[in-house]
Write an enzyme that holds these catalytic residues in place. Structure first.
Site, short mmCIF file in Angstrom:
data_model
loop_
_atom_site.label_atom_id
_atom_site.label_comp_id
_atom_site.label_asym_id
_atom_site.label_seq_id
_atom_site.Cartn_x
_atom_site.Cartn_y
_atom_site.Cartn_z
N SER A 118 0.84 -1.20 0.00
CA SER A 118 0.00 0.00 0.00
C SER A 118 0.87 1.24 0.00
CB SER A 118 -0.93 0.00 1.22
OG SER A 118 -0.18 0.04 2.41
N HIS A 123 -1.07 15.85 1.95
CA HIS A 123 -0.71 17.18 1.44
C HIS A 123 -1.53 18.21 2.20
CE1 HIS A 123 1.24 15.20 -1.97
NE2 HIS A 123 0.14 14.50 -2.13
N CYS A 146 -3.86 -3.06 -0.60
CA CYS A 146 -4.25 -4.28 -1.29
C CYS A 146 -4.36 -5.39 -0.25
CB CYS A 146 -3.24 -4.68 -2.35
SG CYS A 146 -3.11 -3.53 -3.72
#
Length: 272
Positions: A118, A123, A146
């Site tokens: 993963s 941000h 995943c």
């Protein structure tokens, strides 16, 4: 209701489903003067600098049971920060059956899970209105995994990591995996709403709206803080230092800003 080992679907090799969570938070503040605005942005840059954001993401990795492979972080000039983290699957262990239940995930001190490959990113976006004294701070966090564990298990921790007035959350399951007979599975767990992964005490604080597309495994929830205390939105002064007309004007501007963000459209007369 938890599933017994006999009730679980047996998969053919690796679970190829991709589960992604996008968590966005907004903080709104009234900064009357240029000095106030600069001080607020400096405060945000210090409070949510790249080092602190990295620690938050490392805790997210702990919650979802991932090993951190690489970290790229950056503080920007004049403002803002970003962190990108690549993580890999943890040790191969039996995943608790509780993963099938819709319930809030743990905080870091109660982590006992594992997952597959993963990535996690964050941000930040401090900004301000050019003339009306409103400053906002937005943080965007994306967790993509995943395998069997959903990144929704980290949602409880993320909510508690930020002081937020508005939150928007998107969760999607993509791709497919196969059972031992080759039958495709496009989702491997029950989910009716992202709200079921948010603690009751948090839900009581917010107005919430769901927009879900169940047949596409797409889930969206947005939240706006119910209670409004003007002192929580003033930077550099208190409510008792203001005249009544100032209180009304500032309150109107702040609540309009929050409504526009929450509903995703301009609502003032001077906006298109």
């Amino acid at each position: 209701m938890s599933l017994t080992p006999e009730q679980r679907v047996q998969l053919h090799e690796f679970n190829n489903l991709t589960k992604s969570l996008s968590f966005n938070m907004y903080d709104i503040c009234y900064t009357e003067t240029k000095k106030d605005r600069e001080a607020y942005i400096a405060y945000i840059d210090e409070q949510y600098n790249a080092d602190r954001l990295t620690n938050i993401l490392k805790n997210v990795a702990d919650i979802i049971g991932a090993h951190v492979l690489n970290v790229a972080k950056q503080d920007y000039v004049p403002q803002g920060a970003s962190v990108t983290m690549l993580v890999s699957e943890g040790p191969v262990v039996e995943v608790p059956s509780e993963r099938f239940e819709e319930s809030p995930g743990p905080l870091p001190e109660a982590v006992t899970m594992s997952l597959d490959k993963s990535h996690i990113t964050v941000h930040t976006y401090p900004e301000y209105h050019p003339s009306e004294g409103i400053s906002t701070f937005r943080a965007d966090i994306d967790v993509a995994t995943c395998g069997e564990i959903s990144p929704l298990k980290a949602l409880n921790y993320l909510i508690h990591s930020f002081d937020t007035d508005i939150m928007t959350m998107d969760y999607r399951v993509r791709g497919f995996t196969r059972d031992i007979n080759g039958h495709k599975l496009f989702i491997d767990h029950d989910i009716s709403s992202i709200q079921n992964y948010i603690p009751d005490e948090v839900k009581q604080l917010f107005d919430m709206i769901d927009v879900n597309i169940y047949q596409e495994n797409i889930f969206h929830t947005k939240c706006k803080l119910k209670d409004f205390d003007l002192n929580n939105y003033l930077f550099g002064k208190k409510k008792d230092q203001l005249e009544d007309d100032e209180i009304n004007k500032i309150t109107e501007r702040l609540q309009l800003e929050m409504d526009e963000i929450y509903y995703g459209k301009n609502m003032s007369n001077n906006n298109n």
